[in-house]
Design an enzyme around this catalytic site. Structure first.
Site, short mmCIF file in Angstrom:
data_model
loop_
_atom_site.label_atom_id
_atom_site.label_comp_id
_atom_site.label_asym_id
_atom_site.label_seq_id
_atom_site.Cartn_x
_atom_site.Cartn_y
_atom_site.Cartn_z
N LYS A 116 0.81 -1.22 0.00
CA LYS A 116 0.00 0.00 0.00
C LYS A 116 0.84 1.27 0.00
O LYS A 116 0.51 2.25 -0.67
CB LYS A 116 -0.94 -0.02 1.21
CG LYS A 116 -2.11 -0.98 1.07
CD LYS A 116 -3.02 -0.89 2.26
CE LYS A 116 -4.34 -1.61 2.02
NZ LYS A 116 -4.20 -3.02 1.74
N GLU A 200 -3.50 7.10 7.86
CA GLU A 200 -4.34 7.85 6.95
C GLU A 200 -5.40 8.63 7.71
O GLU A 200 -5.80 8.24 8.82
CB GLU A 200 -5.09 6.92 5.98
CG GLU A 200 -4.26 6.32 4.89
CD GLU A 200 -5.09 5.47 3.96
OE1 GLU A 200 -4.57 5.10 2.92
OE2 GLU A 200 -6.27 5.17 4.29
N HIS A 235 -15.76 -5.14 6.11
CA HIS A 235 -14.90 -4.85 4.94
C HIS A 235 -15.08 -5.86 3.81
O HIS A 235 -14.29 -5.87 2.87
CB HIS A 235 -13.42 -4.79 5.35
CG HIS A 235 -13.15 -3.80 6.44
ND1 HIS A 235 -13.17 -2.44 6.22
CD2 HIS A 235 -12.88 -3.97 7.77
CE1 HIS A 235 -12.90 -1.81 7.36
NE2 HIS A 235 -12.73 -2.71 8.32
N ARG A 297 -6.50 -7.76 -11.07
CA ARG A 297 -7.21 -8.97 -11.50
C ARG A 297 -8.63 -8.60 -11.86
O ARG A 297 -9.04 -7.45 -11.70
CB ARG A 297 -7.22 -10.00 -10.37
CG ARG A 297 -7.77 -9.44 -9.07
CD ARG A 297 -7.97 -10.48 -8.01
NE ARG A 297 -8.24 -9.94 -6.70
CZ ARG A 297 -9.40 -9.49 -6.28
NH1 ARG A 297 -10.44 -9.50 -7.09
NH2 ARG A 297 -9.56 -9.03 -5.05
#
Length: 621
Positions: A116, A200, A235, A297
């Site tokens: 990330k 973040e 999630h 993908r």
């Protein structure tokens, strides 16, 4: 175009790939584990090869076994589907080195987007907006604490190598930062072998919006518009739709342009998805949408993009992998109507979404919409893989029409004895807030209790009463309804539904949809499945309290940890052991203060549903 294709996956995506490949005249080869030997995708492929035991790490996650199967049948290409090895750069590299066509992203792009922090730095350099935060190499607690202060609470701590919601913690204030940082790092090491994190800004009203991109080997790159995947639980996506509600043309152009920039920045080839997080507190605006990550993908939710564009994305993948240019350039791709996809899972929402396994003795999926399923009636849902039964995809001229089709389709689903979330999906699709697009990723957290049917409603009870009354007949001496010497019967019937007793009103005009198996009559009502029966004459409703301390496994699975030994003292709520199935962990806890009695299992043992695993004895006993 390649002559033969090995599908390194299973279930519904394997069937989906086989369908398009056969249409193109490509010979298809399936690989399967012991648990999947009888599934439809194995029968539908032109050839099928067994690759190992049921656990994924010994079959679908084994590059060596996949490559060995490819060498055996001489397949010209490998399609990895999604999940498993689809984003494994080393595997993709090994496939290409073996001279086999890889129907997926270039290994370098997979690596570039795999971490990330590195991916966000790359996106910043390419001019793609990223969420404000800290991506630095200084991982000391002091530096991370200072960066969180600078960003401003609440913040999100995220594992650099994270995914699937693991290695993620929200921190609301400085006093909690150290503890949650340590917790996040422990989980990150356990899940990914890497304890590095990034910080973040936490988005209060987040929408999850992603853009489908496609690129070929000739330098062409295009998008096929966006999808909204905000409806999630833990999630994990539940319902996806395209286009995104409330996204105006200017904002759509900005986010889609950013997605194409992101793909070009890593010299992308094939199908990919650029995921963005949007702050929807003031509506969707270009300056409030930031890059989150890239999935290198095909996505599970690709059918909604196919529905609104009329394109076959697997066909696009096969053409691009064969060296052909994109089937259409950007100005040739258009969008029509609205589409939603609901994920039908083998789980029991009323029991905390516990996975449900077993044989699908009865399965009826809707005929009015597109259904992508990996199983059929009579197949087995096992604890080894993802619990998805099917994807239900509805398309209409606008969002309301598509929602109505989806709601009706989900309400018509019949699954037994495996439990499913069909009723939950039907209620979401008719929920006023969802229909008004008042959504963000916390929607199910806020609405979950009202959307889960923990007991039948009054109409379902009356339907059960009507069905059971007809089974008995009209003889007043055996009828279930009461009668009087003078005056009419009140029509009330005592019925057992899912183990509980209710009074229902026998109403002959009520339509009831039931199926009777060898042991049970099941009432299907708006997607929910209720086993119904007649109570014994003296039956009273059982007390479902903690009982005598016999702890039963709520699901079949693998015991991954045992926290106690026989003779240990435990307090109410203490964790005794943890069972894992279908990517979900469930901790079994002490129902009261007491002493651990007989321990029936140990770590590594597989257990069945309702199997006795441990007993807790009250101290006074």
């Amino acid at each position: 175009m390649m002559e033969s294709l090995l599908i390194a996956n299973r279930g519904e995506i394997a069937r989906r790939i086989i369908r398009t490949a056969k249409m193109l005249g490509i010979r298809t080869i399936a690989v399967y584990s012991e648990a999947d030997a009888g599934l439809p995708f194995v029968r539908e492929a032109d050839e099928a090869i067994a690759i190992g035991p049921s656990p994924a790490r010994e079959s679908y996650l084994s590059p060596e076994r996949i490559l060995e199967a490819t060498r055996k049948n001489g397949a010209a290409a490998i399609h990895p589907g999604y999940g498993f090895l689809s984003e494994n750069a080393d595997f993709a590299e090994a496939v290409e080195k073996a001279g086999i066509i890889w129907v997926g992203a270039p290994p370098a792009a997979i690596r570039a987007m795999g971490l990330k922090d590195a991916a966000k730095e790359l996106m910043q350099a390419a001019g793609v907006p990223v969420t404000p935060g800290y991506l630095g190499s200084d991982q000391s607690q002091e530096r991370l604490t200072a960066e969180a202060e600078a960003i401003g609470y609440p913040v999100l701590i995220k594992a650099v190598a994270g995914g699937g919601g693991k290695g993620m913690r929200r921190v609301d204030g400085r006093q909690d930062f150290a503890e949650l940082l340590a917790s996040c790092r422990r989980e990150a090491v356990a899940a990914f072998g890497d304890d590095r994190v990034l910080i973040e800004r936490y988005i209060a009203n987040p929408r999850h919006i992603e853009v489908q991109v496609f690129a070929d080997q000739h330098g062409n790159c295009a998008h096929l518009f966006e999808r909204d995947c905000s409806l999630q639980r833990r999630h994990q996506k539940v319902i996806e739709e395209a286009p995104a509600p409330g996204l105006d043309a200017a904002t759509r152009a900005a986010i889609c342009d950013a997605a194409v920039k992101a793909a070009r920045a890593v010299n992308y080839v094939g199908a990919g998805t650029i995921e963005f997080i949007a702050d929807a507190s003031e509506g969707l605006r270009p300056d409030r949408i930031w890059f989150m990550e890239m999935n290198t993908r095909l996505q599970v939710e690709h059918p909604v993009t196919e529905a609104i564009t009329g394109e076959d994305l697997v066909l696009w993948q096969l053409k691009v992998a064969s060296g052909e240019p994109l089937p259409k350039m950007q100005d040739e791709i258009s969008m029509k109507g609205w589409a939603l996809e609901a994920r039908l899972y083998a789980e029991n929402p009323a029991a905390g979404y516990l996975p449900s396994t077993g044989r699908l003795e009865h399965l009826r999926l809707p005929q009015t919409v597109r259904v992508d399923s990996g199983v059929e009636e009579g197949d087995e849902i096992t604890a080894f893989y993802d619990p998805m039964i099917a994807k239900i995809i509805a398309h209409g001229p606008n969002r309301q029409a598509a929602l109505s089709k989806l709601a009706a389709a989900c309400a018509d689903i019949e699954v037994w004895p495996v439990r499913s979330n069909a009723g939950l999906l039907a209620r979401i699709a008719t929920d006023p807030d969802f229909r008004a697009a008042r959504i963000d990723t916390g929607f199910l957290d806020r609405h979950g209790e009202s959307l889960v049917a923990k007991e039948p409603d009054a109409t379902a009870i009356d339907r059960a009463a009507s069905v059971l009354s007809k089974k008995v007949g009209d003889d007043p001496w055996s009828a279930l309804t009461g009668f009087r010497i003078a005056g009419p019967s009140d029509g009330r019937v005592r019925v057992r539904i899912d183990g509980h007793l209710y009074w229902g009103q026998s109403r002959p005009e009520l339509e009831a949809n039931t199926v009777t198996t060898a042991e049970t009559t099941v009432l299907f009502d708006a997607g929910d499945a209720w086993p119904i029966s007649l109570p014994a004459a003296s039956e009273v409703e059982a007390n479902h309290g903690p009982g005598d301390g016999a702890i039963l496994s709520p699901m079949p699975g693998l015991v991954i940890s045992v926290e106690v030994a026989e003779g240990d003292r435990v307090a109410k709520g203490d964790r005794l052991l943890t069972v894992e199935a279908m990517k979900m962990e469930h901790s079994l806890r002490a129902p009261f203060d007491g002493i651990v009695g007989k321990l029936q299992v140990s770590t590594g043992i597989r257990v069945s549903e309702n199997q006795l695993v441990v007993t807790v004895i009250k101290e006074e006993e």
